[in-house]
Design a protein around this motif. Structure first.
Motif, short mmCIF file in Angstrom:
data_model
loop_
_atom_site.label_atom_id
_atom_site.label_comp_id
_atom_site.label_asym_id
_atom_site.label_seq_id
_atom_site.Cartn_x
_atom_site.Cartn_y
_atom_site.Cartn_z
N GLY A 60 0.77 -1.23 0.00
CA GLY A 60 0.00 0.00 0.00
C GLY A 60 0.80 1.28 0.00
O GLY A 60 0.23 2.38 0.05
N ARG A 61 2.12 1.18 -0.06
CA ARG A 61 2.97 2.36 -0.11
C ARG A 61 3.90 2.31 -1.32
O ARG A 61 4.19 1.24 -1.84
N VAL A 62 4.36 3.50 -1.72
CA VAL A 62 5.37 3.62 -2.75
C VAL A 62 6.60 4.27 -2.11
O VAL A 62 6.48 5.30 -1.42
N TYR A 63 7.76 3.67 -2.35
CA TYR A 63 9.01 4.15 -1.73
C TYR A 63 9.96 4.62 -2.83
O TYR A 63 10.01 4.06 -3.92
N GLY A 64 10.73 5.65 -2.50
CA GLY A 64 11.73 6.15 -3.42
C GLY A 64 12.95 6.65 -2.69
O GLY A 64 12.85 7.17 -1.56
N ALA A 65 14.13 6.50 -3.31
CA ALA A 65 15.40 6.93 -2.71
C ALA A 65 15.98 8.07 -3.54
O ALA A 65 16.24 7.90 -4.73
N PHE A 66 16.18 9.22 -2.92
CA PHE A 66 16.72 10.38 -3.62
C PHE A 66 18.25 10.37 -3.56
O PHE A 66 18.86 9.92 -2.58
N GLY A 109 20.23 11.43 -0.47
CA GLY A 109 20.25 10.65 0.76
C GLY A 109 18.92 10.49 1.45
O GLY A 109 18.85 9.88 2.52
N THR A 110 17.84 11.01 0.88
CA THR A 110 16.53 10.92 1.52
C THR A 110 15.75 9.73 0.98
O THR A 110 15.60 9.57 -0.23
N LEU A 111 15.26 8.90 1.88
CA LEU A 111 14.36 7.79 1.55
C LEU A 111 12.96 8.19 1.97
O LEU A 111 12.76 8.64 3.10
N VAL A 112 11.99 8.09 1.06
CA VAL A 112 10.63 8.55 1.35
C VAL A 112 9.62 7.42 1.14
O VAL A 112 9.84 6.50 0.34
N ALA A 113 8.52 7.51 1.87
CA ALA A 113 7.39 6.59 1.73
C ALA A 113 6.14 7.40 1.53
O ALA A 113 5.87 8.35 2.29
N GLY A 126 -0.76 9.51 -2.80
CA GLY A 126 0.52 10.17 -3.01
C GLY A 126 1.00 10.96 -1.81
O GLY A 126 2.10 11.54 -1.83
N LYS A 127 0.26 11.00 -0.74
CA LYS A 127 0.62 11.78 0.45
C LYS A 127 1.84 11.19 1.13
O LYS A 127 1.94 9.98 1.32
N LEU A 128 2.78 12.07 1.50
CA LEU A 128 4.00 11.63 2.18
C LEU A 128 3.65 11.05 3.54
O LEU A 128 2.91 11.66 4.34
N GLU A 129 4.17 9.85 3.85
CA GLU A 129 3.93 9.21 5.15
C GLU A 129 5.13 9.33 6.07
O GLU A 129 4.99 9.54 7.26
N TRP A 130 6.34 9.14 5.52
CA TRP A 130 7.55 9.38 6.31
C TRP A 130 8.74 9.58 5.39
O TRP A 130 8.68 9.22 4.22
#
Length: 395
Positions: A126-132, A135-139, A145-149
């Motif tokens: 149920g989440r989409v994750y991406g690594a910038f 150095g930022t990892l986002v969920a 599409g709302k940022l969770e962490w």
């Protein structure tokens, strides 16, 4: 309510390639939807989708396209009929594949300047994750599409995350392999490698397989990070001093990957011993596709910067056939059905080759690093800026 599965069951679902929405229909199409939730499709990153009836093989025609207004370096994550595509500036769209409707869009960054996102997104529970890159990892919530962490890893990130059973795994240029709780971003364990990690981790049978940029391949216990084996390829035949940008593919009891000096390796999955190696003749930055397509032996498909593309026998490393692409091959091969796809920016083309003979059966004037993904009904070409839906010409 999010689905929470024990580690073993979640891994088993991923390995089987099953989807929660597998019986949905699309404009009368009764074929089950297939998920392609991460770079490589399955945790072993084989880059292969079987299609026994050749229903996804060429000839193909364009059904629609969506422009992201920036280079798409890695393919989208596809789950439950939606593609989550992110361009190199970190802007993303959730595209419903049945009708190309954009369900939500993130435009937090200008579509120009230096790249900030050079990894593949991954869909998980149920989440989409991406690594910038910074150095930022986002969920983010996959539905809205709302940022969770987000988690600051304070490292250069080129390693695409892997998601298994509620845990994310990725490598960093500060020489760590990191296991992260997918629910909140907390770190579960770290493993320190001697060198930077640019390749993406793969998973099979309770182990994480990862390679560093000084030529070492590792097998780690997925639960603890404890190493099971390590093979430094610069210390064993054929020696050399290349590093791994290529992510490992696991199949047939072996681990396959290529160093950037063009040497393709097969390691024994249990021991790490080199089973064979092959000199491709030019630098390799893409990952192998590994498949046993009906009518062919187990095979490794990979291209090099010298413009040649190879089908290697996965058991021996001997070439089955080779094809002159016409320009450097910068990225990863993908096998769908009986066709392997590759691309070159010099020719500005993506081509499809018959896996049995190497004969070209498809060509389009678009180029990308990883040419295609599929949901089992269509192929989705990753062009320079565009996601392009391709369907059988007779449909």
């Amino acid at each position: 309510m999010r689905l929470s599965l024990p580690f073993r069951r979640a891994a088993a679902l991923l390995l089987a390639g099953l989807t929660l929405g597998g019986c949905a229909t699309d404009n009368g199409d009764e074929r089950a939807l297939i998920d392609w939730p991460l770079f490589g499709r399955v945790p072993q990153r084989t880059q292969y989708l079987a299609a026994e009836g050749r229903e996804l093989d060429p000839p193909l025609k364009q059904a629609w396209s969506v422009n992201t207004h920036g280079l798409i370096e890695f393919p989208p994550a596809v789950a439950n009929g939606v593609a989550y595509v992110i361009n190199k500036f970190g802007n993303g769209k959730a595209v419903r594949l049945s009708d190309r409707k954009v369900l939500w869009e993130i435009k937090d960054h200008p579509n120009h300047g230096k790249p900030t996102f050079v990894t593949a997104p991954v869909y998980h529970q149920g989440r989409v994750y991406g690594a910038f890159l910074g150095g930022t990892l986002v969920a983010g919530d996959a539905e809205t599409g709302k940022l969770e962490w987000k988690r600051e890893l304070h490292a250069h990130l080129e390693s695409s995350p892997l998601a298994i059973g509620g845990t994310l795994y990725l490598g960093t240029d500060t020489t760590d392999v990191v296991a992260i709780d997918a629910a909140d971003g907390s770190i579960r364990w770290r493993f320190n490698s001697p060198a930077a990690i640019k390749a993406s981790p793969s998973f099979h049978a309770g182990r994480i397989f990862i390679a560093d940029y000084e030529g070492a391949m590792f097998a780690l216990d997925a639960a603890t990070g404890k190493p099971a084996w390590r093979t430094n390829t610069t210390k064993v035949r054929p020696f050399g001093d290349g590093g791994f940008f290529s992510s490992p593919a696991i199949a047939f009891g072996r681990v396959y990957a290529a160093r950037d000096d063009g040497t393709v390796f097969a390691f024994d999955e249990r021991s790490g011993k080199v089973a064979w190696s092959f000199d491709s003749g030019g630098p390799v930055y893409g990952s192998p596709a590994v498949a046993r397509v009906p009518g062919t032996p187990p095979s490794v498909y990979i291209g090099s910067e010298d413009g040649r593309f190879f089908a290697l026998d996965a058991r021996s490393g001997r070439p089955r056939w080779r094809h002159a692409v016409g320009g450097p091959v910068p990225g990863t091969a993908v096998v769908v059905g009986h066709t392997v796809y590759t691309s070159s920016f010099e020719t500005d083309k993506t081509i499809g080759l018959d896996v049995r003979s190497g004969r070209k059966t498809f060509e389009i004037d678009q180029a990308g690093y990883t040419p295609v993904v599929s949901d089992g009904r269509r192929l989705y070409l990753i062009g320079y800026f565009e996601l392009i839906a391709l369907e059988p010409a007779g449909r």
